[in-house]
Design an enzyme around this catalytic site. Structure first.
Site, mmCIF file in Angstrom:
data_model
loop_
_atom_site.group_PDB
_atom_site.id
_atom_site.type_symbol
_atom_site.label_atom_id
_atom_site.label_comp_id
_atom_site.label_asym_id
_atom_site.label_seq_id
_atom_site.Cartn_x
_atom_site.Cartn_y
_atom_site.Cartn_z
ATOM 1 N N ASP A 177 0.838 -1.194 0.000
ATOM 2 C CA ASP A 177 0.000 0.000 0.000
ATOM 3 C C ASP A 177 0.878 1.251 0.000
ATOM 4 O O ASP A 177 2.022 1.231 0.470
ATOM 5 C CB ASP A 177 -0.902 0.033 1.233
ATOM 6 C CG ASP A 177 -1.912 -1.090 1.256
ATOM 7 O OD1 ASP A 177 -2.183 -1.673 0.186
ATOM 8 O OD2 ASP A 177 -2.416 -1.397 2.351
ATOM 9 N N LYS A 178 0.326 2.343 -0.473
ATOM 10 C CA LYS A 178 1.062 3.611 -0.551
ATOM 11 C C LYS A 178 1.717 3.970 0.775
ATOM 12 O O LYS A 178 2.888 4.360 0.822
ATOM 13 C CB LYS A 178 0.110 4.730 -0.991
ATOM 14 C CG LYS A 178 0.741 6.116 -1.024
ATOM 15 C CD LYS A 178 -0.267 7.173 -1.437
ATOM 16 C CE LYS A 178 0.359 8.562 -1.402
ATOM 17 N NZ LYS A 178 -0.611 9.623 -1.777
#
Length: 330
Positions: free
Chosen positions: A149-150
């Protein structure tokens, strides 16, 4: 209908389309007329071009709602769609832990999107990989095998050849690739356990994943072991090591939240910013895989980034799990 002639409108780019509004085209406002003249582009994209100054009417800057008259000349400088630039090499900052002729191990920083997608077509890890390793243009998805995830930091492996990519993907599918994560979760969790609940899209909030009546659910298994308990103010915190068997979107975040223990800072799943946590406190800590070139087992470890270290230091740790080893890598 509109007549197309050669450009002579003063726009800076040579790739300009010019339309002369004729009697057969409804004399409508500019954005609607362009939607008819250029149906392969969405109206929202055409409106954005007008607002950005890429469209002129009779040599002057145009307005979205501008009305057109017969014989008006509309000049349009077509712009590349964001997705058309998704696989463009860019000088993106990230750390390479190690590489070989077959693979690259990256320590992804917080805030960096792994792969281009809606809203993030550029400035991703993929763009940076193509800049640093141009040969990845010959490998599907620029060699990316799995994602983070970012706002999750840590280790991931990238394949440099199609043969290596096939090997690493098969290891993921066979659940033989080892991935351990360090997480900070709300509450006092049990010493160890396994969450085996299917994950899919949340039917009510599309940006979330869910285990509660999910859309298109897929099997997901997360093993965990608590390393220590502590407090942040009057709130309990658990430091947990998680091992993934599967790799679903937001898997650890969703599974721990389903136990009533969301990650610190993970507001999407009910977490709060305790001890200064400004994002979900999750770090891909250890990675193990078999070398596609046949050199045996390879294992890497990366310390959490500074922001997570600061949160750990701000927590008052009161108890460590005695004699309970973290989940072994397969």
């Amino acid at each position: 209908m509109a007549e197309i002639s050669s450009p002579d409108d003063g726009l800076a780019d040579d790739d300009v389309l010019e339309f002369r509004i004729g009697s057969h085209l409804p004399l409508d406002r500019l954005d609607k007329a362009l939607a008819v003249l250029m149906p392969h582009h969405s109206r929202s994209r055409l409106q954005a071009w007008i607002e950005a100054g890429h469209v002129q009417v009779n040599g002057r800057a145009a307005r979205v709602r501008q009305s057109l008259r017969e014989d008006d000349v509309v000049s349009v400088r077509e712009q590349a769609a964001p997705e058309d630039l998704a696989f463009t090499p860019e000088d993106v900052d990230f750390d390479v832990v190690a590489d070989s002729a077959e693979w690259i191990v990256v320590n992804k920083p917080v805030g960096l999107v792994t792969h281009p997608g809606a809203g993030n077509w550029q400035g991703t890890l993929l763009n940076g990989l193509l800049f640093r390793y141009p040969e990845l243009t010959q490998v599907p998805r620029a060699g990316i095998v799995h994602r983070l995830d970012k706002d999750t930091s840590g280790l991931l492996v990238v394949a440099r050849t199609e043969v290596a990519q096939t090997s690493l993907v098969r290891q993921l599918q066979a659940r033989s690739m080892g991935r351990r994560y360090l997480a900070l979760a709300h509450g006092r969790m049990l010493s160890a356990g396994t969450v085996a609940r299917e994950i899919g899209r949340d039917p009510r909030v599309p940006v979330r994943m869910s285990v509660d009546k999910p859309v298109a659910p897929k099997p997901a298994v997360t093993h965990y072991a608590v390393q220590r308990h502590g407090t942040a103010g009057d709130s309990n915190v658990s430091e947990v090591i998680c091992r993934l068997e599967t790799g679903r979107t937001h898997q650890i975040r969703v599974h721990l939240a389903s136990l009533g223990h969301p990650l610190l800072g993970d507001t999407l799943y009910g977490g709060r910013p305790l001890a200064g946590a400004g994002r979900q406190m999750l770090h891909a800590w250890q990675l193990r895989f078999d070398d596609p070139a046949g050199q045996g087992e390879i294992q890497f470890e990366a310390d959490p980034p500074a922001d997570m270290q600061a949160v750990r230091q701000a927590i008052h740790w009161t108890w460590a799990t005695p004699g309970v080893a973290p989940p072994d890598l397969p």
